[in-house]
Design a protein around this motif. Structure first.
Motif, PDB file in Angstrom:
ATOM      1  N   THR A 120      14.052   7.684   2.220  1.00 57.12           N
ATOM      2  CA  THR A 120      15.187   8.038   1.364  1.00 57.12           C
ATOM      3  C   THR A 120      16.117   9.010   2.086  1.00 57.12           C
ATOM      4  OG1 THR A 120      13.846   9.762   0.297  1.00 57.12           O
ATOM      5  CG2 THR A 120      13.962   7.627  -0.793  1.00 57.12           C
ATOM      6  N   ALA A 121      15.557   9.908   2.867  1.00 60.47           N
ATOM      7  CA  ALA A 121      16.387  10.834   3.649  1.00 60.47           C
ATOM      8  C   ALA A 121      17.216  10.074   4.676  1.00 60.47           C
ATOM      9  CB  ALA A 121      15.510  11.869   4.344  1.00 60.47           C
ATOM     10  N   ARG A 122      16.610   9.072   5.294  1.00 57.92           N
ATOM     11  CA  ARG A 122      17.356   8.286   6.277  1.00 57.92           C
ATOM     12  C   ARG A 122      18.485   7.511   5.608  1.00 57.92           C
ATOM     13  NH1 ARG A 122      15.270   4.497  11.243  1.00 57.92           N
ATOM     14  NH2 ARG A 122      14.507   6.527  11.921  1.00 57.92           N
ATOM     15  N   LEU A 123      18.222   6.964   4.437  1.00 61.86           N
ATOM     16  CA  LEU A 123      19.265   6.237   3.707  1.00 61.86           C
ATOM     17  C   LEU A 123      20.437   7.148   3.357  1.00 61.86           C
ATOM     18  CD1 LEU A 123      17.189   3.998   1.259  1.00 61.86           C
ATOM     19  CD2 LEU A 123      18.697   3.199   3.097  1.00 61.86           C
ATOM     20  N   GLU A 124      20.136   8.341   2.885  1.00 68.01           N
ATOM     21  CA  GLU A 124      21.187   9.289   2.527  1.00 68.01           C
ATOM     22  C   GLU A 124      22.006   9.688   3.755  1.00 68.01           C
ATOM     23  OE1 GLU A 124      19.103  12.443   0.646  1.00 68.01           O
ATOM     24  OE2 GLU A 124      18.625  11.275  -1.159  1.00 68.01           O
ATOM     25  N   GLY A 125      21.310   9.965   4.840  1.00 70.52           N
ATOM     26  CA  GLY A 125      22.010  10.324   6.064  1.00 70.52           C
ATOM     27  C   GLY A 125      22.832   9.177   6.609  1.00 70.52           C
ATOM     28  N   ARG A 137      10.959  -5.001  -4.699  1.00 71.56           N
ATOM     29  CA  ARG A 137       9.688  -4.330  -4.357  1.00 71.56           C
ATOM     30  C   ARG A 137       9.838  -3.518  -3.076  1.00 71.56           C
ATOM     31  NH1 ARG A 137       4.642  -7.824  -4.006  1.00 71.56           N
ATOM     32  NH2 ARG A 137       3.683  -5.759  -4.223  1.00 71.56           N
ATOM     33  N   VAL A 138      10.617  -4.038  -2.122  1.00 68.14           N
ATOM     34  CA  VAL A 138      10.862  -3.286  -0.888  1.00 68.14           C
ATOM     35  C   VAL A 138      11.595  -1.989  -1.202  1.00 68.14           C
ATOM     36  CG1 VAL A 138      12.071  -3.292   1.335  1.00 68.14           C
ATOM     37  CG2 VAL A 138      10.847  -5.344   0.576  1.00 68.14           C
ATOM     38  N   LEU A 139      12.580  -2.076  -2.057  1.00 71.42           N
ATOM     39  CA  LEU A 139      13.343  -0.881  -2.423  1.00 71.42           C
ATOM     40  C   LEU A 139      12.477   0.145  -3.132  1.00 71.42           C
ATOM     41  CD1 LEU A 139      16.093   0.510  -2.479  1.00 71.42           C
ATOM     42  CD2 LEU A 139      16.494  -0.577  -4.690  1.00 71.42           C
ATOM     43  N   GLU A 140      11.613  -0.299  -4.034  1.00 71.98           N
ATOM     44  CA  GLU A 140      10.720   0.636  -4.709  1.00 71.98           C
ATOM     45  C   GLU A 140       9.846   1.374  -3.701  1.00 71.98           C
ATOM     46  OE1 GLU A 140       8.594  -1.763  -7.466  1.00 71.98           O
ATOM     47  OE2 GLU A 140      10.184  -1.764  -8.970  1.00 71.98           O
ATOM     48  N   MET A 141       9.366   0.634  -2.701  1.00 69.93           N
ATOM     49  CA  MET A 141       8.565   1.256  -1.646  1.00 69.93           C
ATOM     50  C   MET A 141       9.389   2.290  -0.879  1.00 69.93           C
ATOM     51  SD  MET A 141       8.450   1.003   1.959  1.00 69.93           S
ATOM     52  CE  MET A 141       9.054  -0.648   2.319  1.00 69.93           C
ATOM     53  N   MET A 142      10.637   1.954  -0.571  1.00 67.70           N
ATOM     54  CA  MET A 142      11.491   2.865   0.183  1.00 67.70           C
ATOM     55  C   MET A 142      11.784   4.137  -0.601  1.00 67.70           C
ATOM     56  SD  MET A 142      14.114   0.028   1.778  1.00 67.70           S
ATOM     57  CE  MET A 142      15.222   1.233   2.491  1.00 67.70           C
ATOM     58  N   LEU A 143      12.066   3.981  -1.884  1.00 73.16           N
ATOM     59  CA  LEU A 143      12.403   5.141  -2.710  1.00 73.16           C
ATOM     60  C   LEU A 143      11.216   6.069  -2.924  1.00 73.16           C
ATOM     61  CD1 LEU A 143      14.712   3.464  -5.394  1.00 73.16           C
ATOM     62  CD2 LEU A 143      15.383   4.779  -3.361  1.00 73.16           C
ATOM     63  N   ALA A 144      10.006   5.552  -2.711  1.00 72.55           N
ATOM     64  CA  ALA A 144       8.810   6.374  -2.858  1.00 72.55           C
ATOM     65  C   ALA A 144       8.448   7.110  -1.574  1.00 72.55           C
ATOM     66  CB  ALA A 144       7.627   5.512  -3.301  1.00 72.55           C
ATOM     67  N   PRO A 188       9.722   9.751   1.171  1.00 67.72           N
ATOM     68  CA  PRO A 188      10.760  10.758   1.437  1.00 67.72           C
ATOM     69  C   PRO A 188      11.507  10.557   2.759  1.00 67.72           C
ATOM     70  CG  PRO A 188       8.793  11.807   0.560  1.00 67.72           C
ATOM     71  CD  PRO A 188       8.428  10.380   0.823  1.00 67.72           C
ATOM     72  N   THR A 189      10.811  10.154   3.813  1.00 70.97           N
ATOM     73  CA  THR A 189      11.504  10.002   5.099  1.00 70.97           C
ATOM     74  C   THR A 189      12.488   8.834   5.069  1.00 70.97           C
ATOM     75  OG1 THR A 189       9.689   8.640   5.991  1.00 70.97           O
ATOM     76  CG2 THR A 189       9.624  11.018   6.427  1.00 70.97           C
ATOM     77  N   ARG A 218       0.791  -1.236   0.000  1.00 73.13           N
ATOM     78  CA  ARG A 218       0.000   0.000   0.000  1.00 73.13           C
ATOM     79  C   ARG A 218       0.822   1.284   0.000  1.00 73.13           C
ATOM     80  NH1 ARG A 218      -3.502  -0.924   5.162  1.00 73.13           N
ATOM     81  NH2 ARG A 218      -3.813   1.318   4.826  1.00 73.13           N
ATOM     82  N   GLY A 219       2.120   1.191   0.248  1.00 69.75           N
ATOM     83  CA  GLY A 219       2.949   2.379   0.341  1.00 69.75           C
ATOM     84  C   GLY A 219       3.234   2.729   1.789  1.00 69.75           C
ATOM     85  N   PHE A 220       4.451   3.136   2.059  1.00 70.88           N
ATOM     86  CA  PHE A 220       4.877   3.411   3.433  1.00 70.88           C
ATOM     87  C   PHE A 220       4.023   4.489   4.092  1.00 70.88           C
ATOM     88  CE2 PHE A 220       7.585   5.746   6.460  1.00 70.88           C
ATOM     89  CZ  PHE A 220       7.949   4.718   7.313  1.00 70.88           C
ATOM     90  N   ASP A 221       3.772   5.563   3.374  1.00 70.34           N
ATOM     91  CA  ASP A 221       3.053   6.702   3.954  1.00 70.34           C
ATOM     92  C   ASP A 221       1.563   6.436   4.159  1.00 70.34           C
ATOM     93  OD1 ASP A 221       5.357   8.277   4.096  1.00 70.34           O
ATOM     94  OD2 ASP A 221       5.109   9.005   2.045  1.00 70.34           O
ATOM     95  N   ASP A 222       1.044   5.376   3.523  1.00 73.37           N
ATOM     96  CA  ASP A 222      -0.396   5.105   3.602  1.00 73.37           C
ATOM     97  C   ASP A 222      -0.753   4.039   4.633  1.00 73.37           C
ATOM     98  OD1 ASP A 222      -0.991   6.970   1.631  1.00 73.37           O
ATOM     99  OD2 ASP A 222      -0.668   5.518   0.016  1.00 73.37           O
ATOM    100  N   VAL A 223       0.226   3.603   5.409  1.00 70.48           N
ATOM    101  CA  VAL A 223      -0.012   2.599   6.447  1.00 70.48           C
ATOM    102  C   VAL A 223       0.326   3.207   7.798  1.00 70.48           C
ATOM    103  CG1 VAL A 223       0.628   0.320   7.350  1.00 70.48           C
ATOM    104  CG2 VAL A 223       0.511   0.702   4.876  1.00 70.48           C
ATOM    105  N   THR A 224      -0.545   3.051   8.773  1.00 66.89           N
ATOM    106  CA  THR A 224      -0.298   3.584  10.119  1.00 66.89           C
ATOM    107  C   THR A 224       0.255   2.505  11.039  1.00 66.89           C
ATOM    108  OG1 THR A 224      -2.502   3.021  10.961  1.00 66.89           O
ATOM    109  CG2 THR A 224      -2.257   5.151   9.827  1.00 66.89           C
ATOM    110  N   ILE A 225       0.858   2.939  12.121  1.00 69.92           N
ATOM    111  CA  ILE A 225       1.344   1.996  13.127  1.00 69.92           C
ATOM    112  C   ILE A 225       0.183   1.178  13.690  1.00 69.92           C
ATOM    113  CG2 ILE A 225       2.330   1.809  15.450  1.00 69.92           C
ATOM    114  CD1 ILE A 225       4.442   2.281  13.407  1.00 69.92           C
TER     115      ILE A 225
END
Length: 217
Positions: A123-128, A111-118, A120-121, A28-35
């Protein structure tokens, strides 16, 4: 030391929550799922999720796996006669041959990577994380070699090592998202590592060699 029943149960609970969360995020996408939705799907309470994972991002990039200490730890663990760059190259080869999660060669990683790259939080963590790995390695090299505070060499060497690490992970990611099979990716990345090593100068490959004779085998 053997793992006790309590520790085993905690490890399995943590793994279960993580796997359920990743499945939801990929679907469903990282941002569209709640804890709360993760907790419900894993059949645990929200508090239990937070007991194991401090943040939502930790469900995807747990600090014990996505650690800024990774490169420094590899260098610290190198054997006698092994250089800092040599230790990282060898570890990467081992992880690629073993199709290990650390280098993104576990099944379904594309598929996990595609989800991560979509997200922003994420991808920012990966860069940092990449920057922190290099900074931590530079501090380790400076301490080991006794470099002066204004000596740029440990930072330069850490940059070389951090760059080759990022190059390998980036190539795995590119191939995984293109749908290549893990065994094909592994073969190509091993070739890449050979090319990287052949292009590194002697000063990089012989920097910070651990004292002592290498074990014969």
């Amino acid at each position: 030391m053997m793992e006790g029943l309590r520790e085993r149960k905690k490890r399995r609970t943590r793994q279960h929550i993580s796997e359920v969360a990743l499945g939801l995020f990929v679907a469903r996408g990282f941002d569209d799922v709640t804890i709360a939705e993760v907790a419900a799907a894993a059949e645990v309470s929200v508090n239990t999720v937070y007991n194991y994972f401090e943040s939502k991002e930790d469900l995807v990039l747990p600090p014990d796996e996505a650690s800024p200490q990774r490169l420094a730890d590899i260098v610290r663990a190198r054997g006698p006669g092994e250089s800092a760059a040599g230790a990282v190259l060898e570890r990467l080869r081992q992880e690629v041959r073993g199709r290990e999660r650390q280098v993104g060669l576990s099944p379904g990683f594309g598929r996990v990577l595609e989800m991560m790259l979509a997200a922003p939080t994420l991808t920012a963590r990966l860069e940092g994380l990449g920057r922190r790995m290099t900074d931590t390695l530079a501090a380790e090299l400076a301490e080991e070699t006794g470099a002066a505070a204004d000596d740029p060499l440990p930072r330069v060497m850490a940059w070389h090592i951090g760059s080759l690490h990022a190059l390998v992970l980036g190539d795995v990611a590119r191939r995984a998202t293109a749908g290549e099979r893990p065994e094909v990716i592994a073969e190509r990345v091993l070739e890449l590592l050979d090319t990287v090593e052949s292009m590194l100068g002697e000063r990089v490959l012989t920097y910070a060699v651990r004292e002592g004779r290498p074990c014969s085998g």
